[in-house]
Design a protein around this motif. Structure first.
Motif, PDB file in Angstrom:
ATOM      1  N   LEU A 284       0.816  -1.217   0.000  1.00 18.74           N
ATOM      2  CA  LEU A 284       0.000   0.000   0.000  1.00 18.74           C
ATOM      3  C   LEU A 284       0.848   1.265   0.000  1.00 18.74           C
ATOM      4  O   LEU A 284       0.318   2.366  -0.173  1.00 18.74           O
ATOM      5  CB  LEU A 284      -0.962   0.000   1.183  1.00 18.74           C
ATOM      6  CG  LEU A 284      -2.070  -1.049   1.144  1.00 18.74           C
ATOM      7  CD1 LEU A 284      -2.962  -0.928   2.375  1.00 18.74           C
ATOM      8  CD2 LEU A 284      -2.899  -0.925  -0.125  1.00 18.74           C
ATOM      9  N   ASP A 285       2.157   1.112   0.199  1.00 19.37           N
ATOM     10  CA  ASP A 285       3.061   2.260   0.109  1.00 19.37           C
ATOM     11  C   ASP A 285       3.616   2.418  -1.302  1.00 19.37           C
ATOM     12  O   ASP A 285       4.478   3.253  -1.542  1.00 19.37           O
ATOM     13  CB  ASP A 285       4.200   2.103   1.119  1.00 19.37           C
ATOM     14  CG  ASP A 285       4.971   3.401   1.330  1.00 19.37           C
ATOM     15  OD1 ASP A 285       4.335   4.472   1.307  1.00 19.37           O
ATOM     16  OD2 ASP A 285       6.201   3.331   1.505  1.00 19.37           O
ATOM     17  N   CYS A 286       3.135   1.601  -2.246  1.00 18.98           N
ATOM     18  CA  CYS A 286       3.508   1.704  -3.660  1.00 18.98           C
ATOM     19  C   CYS A 286       2.376   2.380  -4.422  1.00 18.98           C
ATOM     20  O   CYS A 286       1.201   2.173  -4.134  1.00 18.98           O
ATOM     21  CB  CYS A 286       3.746   0.314  -4.256  1.00 18.98           C
ATOM     22  SG  CYS A 286       4.991  -0.674  -3.423  1.00 18.98           S
ATOM     23  N   THR A 287       2.725   3.168  -5.410  1.00 25.34           N
ATOM     24  CA  THR A 287       1.700   3.789  -6.259  1.00 25.34           C
ATOM     25  C   THR A 287       1.240   2.810  -7.333  1.00 25.34           C
ATOM     26  O   THR A 287       1.920   1.841  -7.665  1.00 25.34           O
ATOM     27  CB  THR A 287       2.241   5.054  -6.943  1.00 25.34           C
ATOM     28  OG1 THR A 287       3.375   4.711  -7.753  1.00 25.34           O
ATOM     29  CG2 THR A 287       2.651   6.092  -5.909  1.00 25.34           C
ATOM     30  N   ASP A 288       0.039   3.078  -7.864  1.00 19.53           N
ATOM     31  CA  ASP A 288      -0.500   2.377  -9.037  1.00 19.53           C
ATOM     32  C   ASP A 288      -0.751   0.895  -8.803  1.00 19.53           C
ATOM     33  O   ASP A 288      -0.698   0.082  -9.732  1.00 19.53           O
ATOM     34  CB  ASP A 288       0.405   2.569 -10.261  1.00 19.53           C
ATOM     35  CG  ASP A 288       0.623   4.042 -10.583  1.00 19.53           C
ATOM     36  OD1 ASP A 288      -0.375   4.757 -10.754  1.00 19.53           O
ATOM     37  OD2 ASP A 288       1.791   4.481 -10.619  1.00 19.53           O
ATOM     38  N   VAL A 289      -1.043   0.526  -7.563  1.00 20.86           N
ATOM     39  CA  VAL A 289      -1.409  -0.852  -7.261  1.00 20.86           C
ATOM     40  C   VAL A 289      -2.894  -1.041  -7.550  1.00 20.86           C
ATOM     41  O   VAL A 289      -3.738  -0.326  -6.998  1.00 20.86           O
ATOM     42  CB  VAL A 289      -1.103  -1.207  -5.786  1.00 20.86           C
ATOM     43  CG1 VAL A 289      -1.650  -2.588  -5.432  1.00 20.86           C
ATOM     44  CG2 VAL A 289       0.396  -1.138  -5.525  1.00 20.86           C
ATOM     45  N   PRO A 339      -8.057   6.171   2.386  1.00 20.99           N
ATOM     46  CA  PRO A 339      -7.926   6.493   0.961  1.00 20.99           C
ATOM     47  C   PRO A 339      -6.515   6.181   0.467  1.00 20.99           C
ATOM     48  O   PRO A 339      -5.520   6.468   1.145  1.00 20.99           O
ATOM     49  CB  PRO A 339      -8.221   7.994   0.929  1.00 20.99           C
ATOM     50  CG  PRO A 339      -9.127   8.218   2.100  1.00 20.99           C
ATOM     51  CD  PRO A 339      -8.641   7.279   3.169  1.00 20.99           C
ATOM     52  N   TYR A 340      -6.453   5.570  -0.691  1.00 24.06           N
ATOM     53  CA  TYR A 340      -5.178   5.110  -1.231  1.00 24.06           C
ATOM     54  C   TYR A 340      -4.501   6.252  -1.971  1.00 24.06           C
ATOM     55  O   TYR A 340      -4.888   6.602  -3.087  1.00 24.06           O
ATOM     56  CB  TYR A 340      -5.410   3.919  -2.152  1.00 24.06           C
ATOM     57  CG  TYR A 340      -4.189   3.455  -2.907  1.00 24.06           C
ATOM     58  CD1 TYR A 340      -3.077   2.960  -2.226  1.00 24.06           C
ATOM     59  CD2 TYR A 340      -4.141   3.507  -4.289  1.00 24.06           C
ATOM     60  CE1 TYR A 340      -1.956   2.527  -2.911  1.00 24.06           C
ATOM     61  CE2 TYR A 340      -3.023   3.068  -4.986  1.00 24.06           C
ATOM     62  CZ  TYR A 340      -1.939   2.588  -4.285  1.00 24.06           C
ATOM     63  OH  TYR A 340      -0.822   2.154  -4.976  1.00 24.06           O
ATOM     64  N   ALA A 341      -3.483   6.834  -1.359  1.00 23.14           N
ATOM     65  CA  ALA A 341      -2.769   7.946  -1.982  1.00 23.14           C
ATOM     66  C   ALA A 341      -1.323   7.984  -1.492  1.00 23.14           C
ATOM     67  O   ALA A 341      -0.894   8.944  -0.845  1.00 23.14           O
ATOM     68  CB  ALA A 341      -3.471   9.262  -1.681  1.00 23.14           C
ATOM     69  N   PRO A 342      -0.548   6.921  -1.763  1.00 24.05           N
ATOM     70  CA  PRO A 342       0.839   6.917  -1.304  1.00 24.05           C
ATOM     71  C   PRO A 342       1.668   7.982  -2.009  1.00 24.05           C
ATOM     72  O   PRO A 342       1.404   8.329  -3.169  1.00 24.05           O
ATOM     73  CB  PRO A 342       1.324   5.511  -1.668  1.00 24.05           C
ATOM     74  CG  PRO A 342       0.465   5.112  -2.827  1.00 24.05           C
ATOM     75  CD  PRO A 342      -0.874   5.732  -2.556  1.00 24.05           C
ATOM     76  N   ALA A 343       2.646   8.495  -1.320  1.00 21.77           N
ATOM     77  CA  ALA A 343       3.543   9.468  -1.930  1.00 21.77           C
ATOM     78  C   ALA A 343       4.345   8.816  -3.044  1.00 21.77           C
ATOM     79  O   ALA A 343       4.641   7.619  -3.011  1.00 21.77           O
ATOM     80  CB  ALA A 343       4.481  10.040  -0.868  1.00 21.77           C
ATOM     81  N   VAL A 344       4.683   9.631  -4.035  1.00 25.59           N
ATOM     82  CA  VAL A 344       5.518   9.132  -5.127  1.00 25.59           C
ATOM     83  C   VAL A 344       6.895   8.751  -4.586  1.00 25.59           C
ATOM     84  O   VAL A 344       7.450   9.424  -3.718  1.00 25.59           O
ATOM     85  CB  VAL A 344       5.651  10.217  -6.217  1.00 25.59           C
ATOM     86  CG1 VAL A 344       6.666   9.811  -7.282  1.00 25.59           C
ATOM     87  CG2 VAL A 344       4.299  10.491  -6.860  1.00 25.59           C
ATOM     88  N   ARG A 345       7.428   7.657  -5.096  1.00 27.51           N
ATOM     89  CA  ARG A 345       8.782   7.248  -4.717  1.00 27.51           C
ATOM     90  C   ARG A 345       9.782   7.988  -5.603  1.00 27.51           C
ATOM     91  O   ARG A 345       9.804   7.780  -6.814  1.00 27.51           O
ATOM     92  CB  ARG A 345       8.934   5.732  -4.850  1.00 27.51           C
ATOM     93  CG  ARG A 345       8.043   4.968  -3.866  1.00 27.51           C
ATOM     94  CD  ARG A 345       8.324   3.490  -3.878  1.00 27.51           C
ATOM     95  NE  ARG A 345       7.554   2.826  -2.823  1.00 27.51           N
ATOM     96  CZ  ARG A 345       7.995   1.794  -2.111  1.00 27.51           C
ATOM     97  NH1 ARG A 345       9.202   1.293  -2.344  1.00 27.51           N
ATOM     98  NH2 ARG A 345       7.243   1.249  -1.183  1.00 27.51           N
ATOM     99  N   THR A 346      10.567   8.836  -4.997  1.00 25.93           N
ATOM    100  CA  THR A 346      11.420   9.748  -5.770  1.00 25.93           C
ATOM    101  C   THR A 346      12.842   9.234  -5.976  1.00 25.93           C
ATOM    102  O   THR A 346      13.580   9.787  -6.792  1.00 25.93           O
ATOM    103  CB  THR A 346      11.479  11.119  -5.082  1.00 25.93           C
ATOM    104  OG1 THR A 346      11.966  10.959  -3.746  1.00 25.93           O
ATOM    105  CG2 THR A 346      10.090  11.762  -5.038  1.00 25.93           C
ATOM    106  N   THR A 347      13.242   8.196  -5.257  1.00 25.79           N
ATOM    107  CA  THR A 347      14.581   7.620  -5.400  1.00 25.79           C
ATOM    108  C   THR A 347      14.501   6.337  -6.206  1.00 25.79           C
ATOM    109  O   THR A 347      13.738   5.432  -5.852  1.00 25.79           O
ATOM    110  CB  THR A 347      15.207   7.319  -4.029  1.00 25.79           C
ATOM    111  OG1 THR A 347      15.336   8.526  -3.295  1.00 25.79           O
ATOM    112  CG2 THR A 347      16.570   6.659  -4.184  1.00 25.79           C
TER     113      THR A 347
END
Length: 410
Positions: A284-289, A339-347
């Protein structure tokens, strides 16, 4: 961003396992589905056994197809959507291939033209039978069909990556012909990401079909190397989600964690709930799941012989349909989901598979660097070496920092 992640389960019938198709009992299926729906899940993945449904290349049994539709309709009555895997294929250590592909009729299931057309007609037929059902998600070509294409299978149908891609495109087109507008995909076990000589590639998984499927099993060396509570173990599913994004052309391509489970004895029964909690939190900490679909719904009955020991205890529910700790944990996660809205992974960690895909496997440089970054709180994703200097690609994904495995220190 999607508003919610889908939560479901791979449906393993409590009576007869997948052999229930031989003695199909809709009342038993309904009772199973009641116990699944009671966990608050919203979909199931269903497995027709290929030899039972298509025992001859030109015979797709109408009664079997009707039973599949009846199962889907029973699921709809309980608020459950349905994805159907067509070519079974391989399940829980057993292979289910029809006689018309074996022994005296031995033909390559990926390249023989008559076999492939038989497969295409089978998938088209199943898809068409369900096309008008609102709860039909779509088809998966089959379950981990890549295991038939290379070792360690004892009798593989050897093919090239180009042949694997052609086969996937042909069968995905057959699914779409049968049920236009539904979500159709294919599913490989993790050899596609980790095994150097596996002809089904990460590019196939991340670019063909309507979404990417990943299957996360920590008995692949992860838990043996990192232990039950190791970062790499608890974040293995999240790692596969983020690893898949390195090969995706669409920066927002949905990823489905289509199989994940808590295998004993690496994850003992008393630790299954904690593993479930940690695994889902990582995903759930990944985007676009798109969704998380646990393996599996019900334990395998002990009166069925010859399964590997771990297969008997993977269910969220017991064989008599009672929720187990992992099932109760998943039900609570679903109920409490924010609500599912994890931050974008920038690294982004650079993935260079020039030495082979095994750099991404447990013990490989990419795998171990990703685990270390995760343990340090860096929330990494991945990027192919060929795209590591592509500013447009990096910007589209929100990546602001790129690191190589050798830059990640102990």
């Amino acid at each position: 961003m999607p508003s919610a992640v889908r939560f479901g389960v791979n449906y393993t019938p409590s009576v007869g396992w997948f052999h229930h198709w031989l003695d199909f009992d809709l009342d038993s299926v309904r009772a199973d589905l009641d116990s699944i729906a009671a966990l608050g899940l919203d979909h199931i993945r269903v497995f027709p056994l290929w030899p039972y449904f298509q025992p001859n290349r030109t015979l797709i049994r109408p009664r079997a197809v009707e039973q599949l539709v009846a199962l889907a309709d029973a699921a709809a009555e309980r608020g459950l959507d349905v994805n159907v895997d067509g070519l079974q294929g391989h399940l829980s250590s057993f292979d289910f291939l029809p006689a018309w592909t074996q022994t005296w009729h031995r033909r390559n299931i990926f390249t023989d033209p008559t076999v492939v057309e038989g497969e295409a007609e089978y998938l088209r037929t199943l898809a068409a039978a369900l096309a008008d059902r609102p709860n039909f998600i779509g088809m998966t070509i089959g379950n981990e069909v890549n295991q038939f294409a290379a070792g360690p299978h004892p009798d593989p149908d050897r093919i090239t990556p180009e042949q694997a891609g052609a086969w996937l495109r042909r069968l995905l087109a057959a699914c779409a012909q049968g049920a236009p507008g539904k979500l159709h995909l294919h599913a490989s076990y993790d050899a596609a990401w980790y095994q150097d000589d596996q002809p089904f590639t990460p590019g196939h998984s991340a670019r063909l079909g309507d979404m990417t499927a990943v299957h996360s099993w920590v008995f692949n060396g992860t838990a043996q190397r990192h232990g039950r509570t190791g970062t790499a173990t608890e974040h293995h599913a999240a790692y596969l989600v983020e690893l898949s994004k390195a090969w995706a052309d669409d920066p927002r391509r949905p990823v489905w964690v289509q199989e994940v489970g808590a295998p004993a004895p690496l994850i003992h029964a008393e630790h299954a709930a904690a593993f479930t909690e940690a695994t889902v939190a990582g995903v759930l900490d990944c985007t676009d799941v798109w969704g998380v679909t646990w393996w599996c719904s019900h334990d395998v009955a002990r009166d069925l012989a010859d399964f590997p020991e771990l297969e008997y205890s993977l269910g969220l529910l017991t064989n008599d349909r009672q929720p187990k700790p992992a099932g109760r944990t998943l039900a609570r996660i679903v109920k409490e989901q924010r609500p599912y809205a994890p931050a974008v992974r920038t690294t982004a960690l650079v993935v260079d598979t020039t030495p082979g895909r095994s750099v991404c496997a447990p013990g490989g440089a990419v795998f171990e660097a990703f685990a270390r970054l995760t343990a340090d709180g860096a929330r990494p994703t991945t990027v192919l070496a060929s795209r590591a200097d592509d500013k447009e690609h990096l910007a589209a994904r929100g990546i602001t920092a790129v690191v190589t495995p050798d830059q990640v220190t102990e």
